[in-house]
Design a protein around this motif. Structure first.
Motif, short mmCIF file in Angstrom:
data_model
loop_
_atom_site.label_atom_id
_atom_site.label_comp_id
_atom_site.label_asym_id
_atom_site.label_seq_id
_atom_site.Cartn_x
_atom_site.Cartn_y
_atom_site.Cartn_z
N TYR A 169 0.82 -1.22 0.00
CA TYR A 169 0.00 0.00 0.00
C TYR A 169 0.84 1.26 0.00
CZ TYR A 169 -3.80 -3.20 0.95
OH TYR A 169 -4.70 -4.23 0.84
N SER A 170 0.43 2.18 -0.85
CA SER A 170 1.03 3.50 -0.90
C SER A 170 0.23 4.41 0.03
CB SER A 170 0.99 4.04 -2.34
OG SER A 170 1.40 5.39 -2.39
N TRP A 171 0.92 5.03 0.97
CA TRP A 171 0.26 5.87 1.97
C TRP A 171 0.56 7.35 1.74
CZ3 TRP A 171 2.27 3.14 7.06
CH2 TRP A 171 1.60 1.92 7.23
N LEU A 172 -0.41 8.19 2.07
CA LEU A 172 -0.17 9.60 2.36
C LEU A 172 -0.47 9.76 3.84
CD1 LEU A 172 -1.72 11.67 -0.58
CD2 LEU A 172 0.59 10.75 -0.33
N ALA A 173 0.49 10.26 4.58
CA ALA A 173 0.36 10.35 6.03
C ALA A 173 0.57 11.77 6.52
CB ALA A 173 1.36 9.41 6.71
N VAL A 174 -0.08 12.08 7.65
CA VAL A 174 0.05 13.39 8.30
C VAL A 174 0.25 13.19 9.79
CG1 VAL A 174 -1.38 14.56 6.57
CG2 VAL A 174 -2.45 13.60 8.61
N ASP A 175 0.77 14.20 10.43
CA ASP A 175 0.95 14.16 11.89
C ASP A 175 -0.40 13.94 12.56
OD1 ASP A 175 1.01 15.40 14.68
OD2 ASP A 175 3.13 15.47 14.16
N VAL A 176 -0.46 13.03 13.51
CA VAL A 176 -1.73 12.68 14.13
C VAL A 176 -2.39 13.89 14.79
CG1 VAL A 176 -0.72 11.97 16.35
CG2 VAL A 176 -2.89 10.95 15.56
N ASP A 177 -1.58 14.80 15.35
CA ASP A 177 -2.14 15.97 16.05
C ASP A 177 -2.61 17.05 15.08
OD1 ASP A 177 -1.64 14.84 18.57
OD2 ASP A 177 0.42 15.62 18.59
N GLU A 178 -2.21 16.92 13.82
CA GLU A 178 -2.59 17.91 12.81
C GLU A 178 -3.62 17.38 11.83
OE1 GLU A 178 -1.32 21.04 12.67
OE2 GLU A 178 -0.17 20.69 14.50
N GLN A 179 -4.13 16.17 12.06
CA GLN A 179 -4.96 15.52 11.04
C GLN A 179 -6.23 16.27 10.69
OE1 GLN A 179 -6.93 11.78 12.26
NE2 GLN A 179 -6.02 12.08 14.29
N ASP A 180 -6.80 17.00 11.64
CA ASP A 180 -8.05 17.71 11.34
C ASP A 180 -7.85 18.80 10.29
OD1 ASP A 180 -9.49 16.14 13.06
OD2 ASP A 180 -9.40 17.55 14.75
N LYS A 181 -6.61 19.28 10.12
CA LYS A 181 -6.33 20.29 9.11
C LYS A 181 -6.50 19.73 7.70
CE LYS A 181 -2.54 22.57 9.56
NZ LYS A 181 -1.12 22.92 9.84
N TYR A 182 -6.47 18.42 7.60
CA TYR A 182 -6.53 17.78 6.28
C TYR A 182 -7.87 17.12 6.02
CZ TYR A 182 -1.64 18.77 6.85
OH TYR A 182 -0.47 19.45 7.06
N LYS A 183 -8.89 17.61 6.74
CA LYS A 183 -10.24 17.08 6.59
C LYS A 183 -11.20 18.18 6.18
CE LYS A 183 -9.69 13.43 10.08
NZ LYS A 183 -10.18 12.89 11.38
N GLU A 184 -12.20 17.79 5.43
CA GLU A 184 -13.32 18.66 5.10
C GLU A 184 -14.61 17.91 5.40
OE1 GLU A 184 -12.86 19.80 1.02
OE2 GLU A 184 -11.33 21.32 1.47
#
Length: 347
Positions: free
Chosen positions: A129-144
Protein backbone atom coordinates in the motif's frame (compact mmCIF):
# COMPACT_ATOMS: atom_id res chain seq x y z
CA UNK A 1 48.23 8.49 -50.55
CA UNK A 2 45.75 11.14 -49.43
CA UNK A 3 42.82 8.84 -50.31
CA UNK A 4 44.37 5.96 -48.38
CA UNK A 5 44.89 8.23 -45.36
CA UNK A 6 41.26 9.39 -45.44
CA UNK A 7 39.98 5.81 -45.66
CA UNK A 8 42.13 4.81 -42.71
CA UNK A 9 40.83 7.71 -40.60
CA UNK A 10 37.26 6.89 -41.59
CA UNK A 11 37.75 3.29 -40.45
CA UNK A 12 39.20 4.40 -37.11
CA UNK A 13 36.34 6.87 -36.60
CA UNK A 14 33.76 4.17 -37.37
CA UNK A 15 35.35 1.77 -34.88
CA UNK A 16 35.36 4.44 -32.18
CA UNK A 17 31.67 5.18 -32.74
CA UNK A 18 30.81 1.50 -32.53
CA UNK A 19 32.75 1.10 -29.27
CA UNK A 20 31.17 4.16 -27.70
CA UNK A 21 27.61 3.23 -28.63
CA UNK A 22 27.67 -0.27 -27.19
CA UNK A 23 26.40 0.79 -23.75
CA UNK A 24 23.54 3.06 -24.74
CA UNK A 25 19.78 2.64 -24.87
CA UNK A 26 18.23 -0.76 -25.38
CA UNK A 27 21.57 -2.21 -26.51
CA UNK A 28 23.18 -1.63 -23.13
CA UNK A 29 23.86 -5.30 -22.60
CA UNK A 30 25.47 -6.17 -25.93
CA UNK A 31 29.06 -5.96 -24.63
CA UNK A 32 28.34 -7.51 -21.23
CA UNK A 33 30.06 -10.65 -20.05
CA UNK A 34 28.99 -13.40 -17.66
CA UNK A 35 31.59 -13.90 -14.91
CA UNK A 36 32.06 -15.83 -11.66
CA UNK A 37 30.64 -13.11 -9.40
CA UNK A 38 26.94 -12.33 -8.91
CA UNK A 39 26.45 -8.72 -7.90
CA UNK A 40 23.29 -7.77 -6.01
CA UNK A 41 22.33 -4.10 -5.79
CA UNK A 42 20.00 -2.92 -3.04
CA UNK A 43 17.77 0.12 -2.72
CA UNK A 44 18.33 2.52 0.19
CA UNK A 45 15.26 0.97 1.88
CA UNK A 46 17.06 -2.38 2.16
CA UNK A 47 20.63 -1.09 2.52
CA UNK A 48 20.43 -0.39 6.25
CA UNK A 49 22.10 -2.38 9.01
CA UNK A 50 18.71 -3.77 10.07
CA UNK A 51 18.44 -5.66 6.77
CA UNK A 52 21.99 -7.02 6.83
CA UNK A 53 21.03 -10.51 8.03
CA UNK A 54 18.46 -10.88 5.22
CA UNK A 55 20.88 -9.63 2.59
CA UNK A 56 23.62 -11.96 3.76
CA UNK A 57 21.30 -14.96 3.94
CA UNK A 58 19.99 -14.37 0.43
CA UNK A 59 23.55 -13.96 -0.79
CA UNK A 60 24.65 -17.17 0.94
CA UNK A 61 21.82 -19.18 -0.61
CA UNK A 62 22.43 -17.78 -4.10
CA UNK A 63 26.12 -18.56 -3.75
CA UNK A 64 25.30 -22.16 -2.79
CA UNK A 65 22.85 -22.52 -5.69
CA UNK A 66 25.19 -21.15 -8.36
CA UNK A 67 28.64 -21.93 -6.99
CA UNK A 68 29.56 -18.27 -7.49
CA UNK A 69 30.64 -15.53 -5.14
CA UNK A 70 27.94 -12.99 -4.28
CA UNK A 71 28.77 -9.32 -3.75
CA UNK A 72 26.30 -6.82 -2.26
CA UNK A 73 26.18 -3.23 -3.49
CA UNK A 74 24.42 -0.89 -1.06
CA UNK A 75 23.05 2.44 -2.25
CA UNK A 76 21.75 5.73 -0.88
CA UNK A 77 19.75 6.66 -3.98
CA UNK A 78 17.20 4.91 -6.19
CA UNK A 79 18.81 6.27 -9.35
CA UNK A 80 22.14 4.68 -8.48
CA UNK A 81 20.54 1.25 -8.16
CA UNK A 82 18.73 1.61 -11.49
CA UNK A 83 21.86 2.86 -13.29
CA UNK A 84 23.85 -0.04 -11.87
CA UNK A 85 21.43 -2.56 -13.37
CA UNK A 86 21.00 -0.76 -16.70
CA UNK A 87 24.75 -0.36 -17.22
CA UNK A 88 25.49 -4.06 -16.61
CA UNK A 89 27.21 -3.46 -13.27
CA UNK A 90 24.87 -5.75 -11.31
CA UNK A 91 23.15 -9.08 -11.96
CA UNK A 92 20.13 -8.87 -9.66
CA UNK A 93 18.19 -6.27 -7.67
CA UNK A 94 15.09 -5.94 -5.52
CA UNK A 95 13.23 -2.93 -6.88
CA UNK A 96 9.88 -1.26 -7.13
CA UNK A 97 7.73 -1.98 -10.16
CA UNK A 98 8.19 1.54 -11.58
CA UNK A 99 11.98 1.18 -11.34
CA UNK A 100 11.77 -2.18 -13.11
CA UNK A 101 9.84 -0.62 -15.98
CA UNK A 102 12.27 2.32 -16.21
CA UNK A 103 15.25 -0.03 -16.25
CA UNK A 104 13.71 -2.34 -18.86
CA UNK A 105 12.89 0.61 -21.11
CA UNK A 106 16.59 1.42 -21.18
CA UNK A 107 17.97 -2.12 -21.39
CA UNK A 108 15.86 -4.93 -22.80
CA UNK A 109 18.03 -7.53 -21.03
CA UNK A 110 16.26 -6.59 -17.76
CA UNK A 111 13.70 -9.21 -16.69
CA UNK A 112 11.67 -10.13 -13.63
CA UNK A 113 12.64 -13.32 -11.82
CA UNK A 114 10.24 -13.46 -8.84
CA UNK A 115 7.78 -11.44 -6.79
CA UNK A 116 6.42 -11.85 -3.27
CA UNK A 117 2.93 -13.32 -3.13
CA UNK A 118 0.14 -12.12 -0.90
CA UNK A 119 -0.96 -13.84 2.30
CA UNK A 120 -2.80 -16.38 0.15
CA UNK A 121 0.47 -17.60 -1.35
CA UNK A 122 -0.71 -16.47 -4.81
CA UNK A 123 -0.57 -13.38 -7.01
CA UNK A 124 -4.24 -12.64 -6.31
CA UNK A 125 -3.37 -10.51 -3.29
CA UNK A 126 0.27 -9.73 -4.11
CA UNK A 127 0.07 -6.08 -3.23
CA UNK A 128 1.23 -3.53 -0.72
CA UNK A 129 0.00 0.00 0.00
CA UNK A 130 1.03 3.50 -0.90
CA UNK A 131 0.26 5.87 1.97
CA UNK A 132 -0.17 9.60 2.36
CA UNK A 133 0.36 10.35 6.03
CA UNK A 134 0.05 13.39 8.30
CA UNK A 135 0.95 14.16 11.89
CA UNK A 136 -1.73 12.68 14.13
CA UNK A 137 -2.14 15.97 16.05
CA UNK A 138 -2.59 17.91 12.81
CA UNK A 139 -4.96 15.52 11.04
CA UNK A 140 -8.05 17.71 11.34
CA UNK A 141 -6.33 20.29 9.11
CA UNK A 142 -6.53 17.78 6.28
CA UNK A 143 -10.24 17.08 6.59
CA UNK A 144 -13.32 18.66 5.10
CA UNK A 145 -16.69 17.87 6.65
CA UNK A 146 -14.98 15.33 8.87
CA UNK A 147 -13.37 13.39 5.97
CA UNK A 148 -9.81 13.53 4.68
CA UNK A 149 -9.59 15.52 1.45
CA UNK A 150 -6.72 15.94 -1.02
CA UNK A 151 -7.79 19.57 -1.45
CA UNK A 152 -6.13 20.29 1.88
CA UNK A 153 -2.60 19.34 0.77
CA UNK A 154 -2.25 22.39 -1.50
CA UNK A 155 0.47 24.79 -0.30
CA UNK A 156 1.90 22.25 2.16
CA UNK A 157 5.45 20.95 2.57
CA UNK A 158 5.31 17.54 0.91
CA UNK A 159 7.75 14.62 1.06
CA UNK A 160 8.10 11.95 -1.64
CA UNK A 161 10.55 9.05 -1.61
CA UNK A 162 12.21 9.30 -5.04
CA UNK A 163 10.85 10.11 -8.46
CA UNK A 164 11.68 6.48 -9.40
CA UNK A 165 9.60 5.06 -6.55
CA UNK A 166 6.30 3.41 -7.45
CA UNK A 167 4.49 3.83 -4.15
CA UNK A 168 6.56 6.79 -3.00
CA UNK A 169 6.05 8.94 -6.09
CA UNK A 170 4.42 7.42 -9.18
CA UNK A 171 1.16 6.25 -7.60
CA UNK A 172 0.63 9.21 -5.24
CA UNK A 173 1.54 11.74 -7.95
CA UNK A 174 -0.97 10.17 -10.35
CA UNK A 175 -3.67 10.34 -7.66
CA UNK A 176 -2.81 13.94 -6.82
CA UNK A 177 -2.79 15.04 -10.46
CA UNK A 178 -6.05 13.21 -11.20
CA UNK A 179 -7.66 15.10 -8.31
CA UNK A 180 -6.27 18.61 -8.83
CA UNK A 181 -6.40 18.67 -12.64
CA UNK A 182 -10.18 18.92 -12.33
CA UNK A 183 -9.68 22.41 -10.93
CA UNK A 184 -9.07 25.33 -13.28
CA UNK A 185 -6.03 26.53 -11.33
CA UNK A 186 -4.26 23.19 -11.72
CA UNK A 187 -5.70 21.91 -15.02
CA UNK A 188 -2.22 21.68 -16.61
CA UNK A 189 -0.54 20.05 -13.60
CA UNK A 190 2.13 17.51 -14.62
CA UNK A 191 4.26 14.99 -12.63
CA UNK A 192 7.36 17.16 -13.04
CA UNK A 193 5.46 20.01 -11.38
CA UNK A 194 5.34 17.94 -8.20
CA UNK A 195 9.11 17.57 -7.99
CA UNK A 196 9.69 21.11 -6.78
CA UNK A 197 7.96 23.83 -4.80
CA UNK A 198 5.02 25.27 -6.76
CA UNK A 199 2.60 25.42 -8.33
CA UNK A 200 0.90 23.00 -5.92
CA UNK A 201 3.22 22.59 -2.93
CA UNK A 202 5.10 25.24 -0.98
CA UNK A 203 8.10 22.89 -0.72
CA UNK A 204 8.93 19.39 -1.93
CA UNK A 205 11.36 17.04 -0.18
CA UNK A 206 12.68 13.64 -1.21
CA UNK A 207 13.51 11.17 1.54
CA UNK A 208 15.57 8.94 -0.82
CA UNK A 209 13.99 5.97 0.97
CA UNK A 210 10.54 5.23 2.36
CA UNK A 211 11.99 5.42 5.84
CA UNK A 212 13.52 8.80 5.04
CA UNK A 213 10.23 10.17 3.75
CA UNK A 214 8.42 8.99 6.88
CA UNK A 215 11.04 10.61 9.11
CA UNK A 216 10.65 13.86 7.16
CA UNK A 217 7.04 13.85 8.37
CA UNK A 218 7.75 12.76 11.93
CA UNK A 219 10.46 15.40 12.45
CA UNK A 220 8.19 18.16 11.17
CA UNK A 221 10.21 18.85 8.02
CA UNK A 222 7.17 17.86 5.94
CA UNK A 223 3.44 18.34 6.54
CA UNK A 224 2.41 15.39 4.35
CA UNK A 225 4.53 12.41 3.29
CA UNK A 226 4.23 9.56 0.82
CA UNK A 227 5.69 6.16 1.73
CA UNK A 228 4.59 2.53 1.76
CA UNK A 229 3.47 0.16 4.48
CA UNK A 230 5.97 -2.67 3.97
CA UNK A 231 9.03 -0.44 4.14
CA UNK A 232 8.15 0.93 7.57
CA UNK A 233 6.43 -2.18 8.94
CA UNK A 234 9.41 -3.10 11.11
CA UNK A 235 9.47 0.32 12.78
CA UNK A 236 5.81 1.08 13.48
CA UNK A 237 2.75 -0.52 15.07
CA UNK A 238 -0.96 0.11 14.69
CA UNK A 239 -2.22 2.41 17.44
CA UNK A 240 -5.78 3.05 16.32
CA UNK A 241 -8.09 1.66 13.62
CA UNK A 242 -7.46 -1.11 11.10
CA UNK A 243 -4.23 -1.57 9.16
CA UNK A 244 -4.04 0.05 5.72
CA UNK A 245 -7.26 2.00 6.07
CA UNK A 246 -7.86 5.73 5.85
CA UNK A 247 -7.87 7.21 9.35
CA UNK A 248 -5.68 4.50 10.88
CA UNK A 249 -3.07 5.79 13.32
CA UNK A 250 0.42 4.29 13.58
CA UNK A 251 3.01 4.76 16.32
CA UNK A 252 6.79 4.40 16.02
CA UNK A 253 7.87 1.50 18.22
CA UNK A 254 10.04 2.01 21.28
CA UNK A 255 13.56 0.94 20.44
CA UNK A 256 13.00 1.34 16.68
CA UNK A 257 16.19 1.17 14.64
CA UNK A 258 17.64 4.06 12.67
CA UNK A 259 16.41 6.33 11.22
CA UNK A 260 13.37 6.05 13.53
CA UNK A 261 15.40 5.90 16.76
CA UNK A 262 15.02 9.66 17.26
CA UNK A 263 11.22 9.68 16.78
CA UNK A 264 10.12 6.74 18.95
CA UNK A 265 6.54 7.18 20.19
CA UNK A 266 5.64 9.65 17.43
CA UNK A 267 2.32 8.98 15.67
CA UNK A 268 0.91 9.62 12.22
CA UNK A 269 -2.49 9.17 10.57
CA UNK A 270 -3.23 7.85 7.10
CA UNK A 271 -5.18 10.25 4.88
CA UNK A 272 -4.90 8.15 1.71
CA UNK A 273 -4.28 4.43 1.05
CA UNK A 274 -3.75 2.98 -2.46
CA UNK A 275 -2.95 -0.68 -3.29
CA UNK A 276 0.16 -1.28 -5.44
CA UNK A 277 1.52 -4.41 -7.15
CA UNK A 278 4.32 -6.05 -5.14
CA UNK A 279 7.95 -5.26 -5.89
CA UNK A 280 9.91 -7.70 -8.06
CA UNK A 281 13.38 -9.13 -7.92
CA UNK A 282 14.84 -8.28 -11.34
CA UNK A 283 17.87 -9.50 -13.26
CA UNK A 284 20.07 -8.41 -16.13
CA UNK A 285 20.21 -11.46 -18.39
CA UNK A 286 23.29 -10.27 -20.26
CA UNK A 287 25.45 -10.40 -17.12
CA UNK A 288 23.61 -13.19 -15.31
CA UNK A 289 22.89 -15.71 -18.07
CA UNK A 290 20.13 -18.28 -18.46
CA UNK A 291 21.85 -21.04 -16.46
CA UNK A 292 22.19 -18.91 -13.33
CA UNK A 293 18.73 -17.41 -13.90
CA UNK A 294 17.20 -20.89 -13.75
CA UNK A 295 19.14 -21.83 -10.61
CA UNK A 296 18.31 -18.61 -8.79
CA UNK A 297 14.64 -18.66 -9.77
CA UNK A 298 14.34 -22.25 -8.50
CA UNK A 299 15.90 -21.12 -5.21
CA UNK A 300 13.82 -17.98 -4.75
CA UNK A 301 10.53 -19.79 -5.40
CA UNK A 302 11.38 -22.82 -3.23
CA UNK A 303 9.76 -23.84 0.07
CA UNK A 304 13.21 -23.61 1.67
CA UNK A 305 13.42 -19.92 0.80
CA UNK A 306 9.82 -19.19 1.88
CA UNK A 307 10.36 -20.88 5.25
CA UNK A 308 13.67 -19.17 6.01
CA UNK A 309 12.97 -16.88 8.98
CA UNK A 310 16.00 -14.71 8.22
CA UNK A 311 14.18 -13.69 5.03
CA UNK A 312 10.50 -14.19 5.95
CA UNK A 313 10.20 -13.31 9.64
CA UNK A 314 7.05 -14.60 11.40
CA UNK A 315 4.55 -11.84 12.19
CA UNK A 316 4.98 -12.23 15.95
CA UNK A 317 8.79 -12.32 15.76
CA UNK A 318 10.97 -9.49 17.01
CA UNK A 319 13.47 -10.30 14.28
CA UNK A 320 13.85 -7.83 11.44
CA UNK A 321 13.80 -9.36 7.96
CA UNK A 322 13.20 -8.39 4.36
CA UNK A 323 9.66 -9.79 4.48
CA UNK A 324 7.07 -10.47 7.17
CA UNK A 325 5.09 -13.70 6.98
CA UNK A 326 1.48 -13.30 8.06
CA UNK A 327 0.11 -16.23 6.06
CA UNK A 328 1.44 -18.23 3.13
CA UNK A 329 3.71 -15.56 1.67
CA UNK A 330 6.43 -16.79 -0.67
CA UNK A 331 8.17 -15.74 -3.87
CA UNK A 332 6.52 -16.65 -7.17
CA UNK A 333 7.80 -16.53 -10.74
CA UNK A 334 6.08 -13.70 -12.58
CA UNK A 335 5.82 -12.66 -16.21
CA UNK A 336 6.53 -9.16 -17.48
CA UNK A 337 2.88 -8.62 -18.46
CA UNK A 338 1.82 -8.74 -14.81
CA UNK A 339 3.25 -5.22 -14.44
CA UNK A 340 1.25 -3.73 -17.32
CA UNK A 341 -1.07 -1.82 -14.92
CA UNK A 342 1.95 0.07 -13.58
CA UNK A 343 3.32 0.49 -17.09
CA UNK A 344 0.04 2.12 -18.12
CA UNK A 345 0.57 4.86 -15.53
CA UNK A 346 3.58 6.04 -17.49
CA UNK A 347 1.75 6.41 -20.80
Amino acid sequence: MKTKFMLTMLLIFTLLLTACSGGNGNNAGNNAEIDDVIKMVWYPNESGEDMKSSREEIGRLISEATGKKVEHQLTTDYAIAIETMVNNNADIAFTGSQSYIEAQNRNDAIRTIAVKSGESGTLDDAKYYSWLAVDVDEQDKYKENGEFSLDTIANTKFSFVSNSSTSGFKVPSENIIAHFSQQEEYKDLMPEDLMGGGPLFSQVLFGNSHQGSAVNLLTGNADVAAFCDTCVDEYVEIAEGDENTVGAVYRVKDGAAEPFNTVAGKEFALMSVTPVLNEPFIVNMDVLGQEDFDKIQALLTSDEFANNEKIFAPEDSEQTALFTKKGKERLIAVEDEWYDPIRELSR
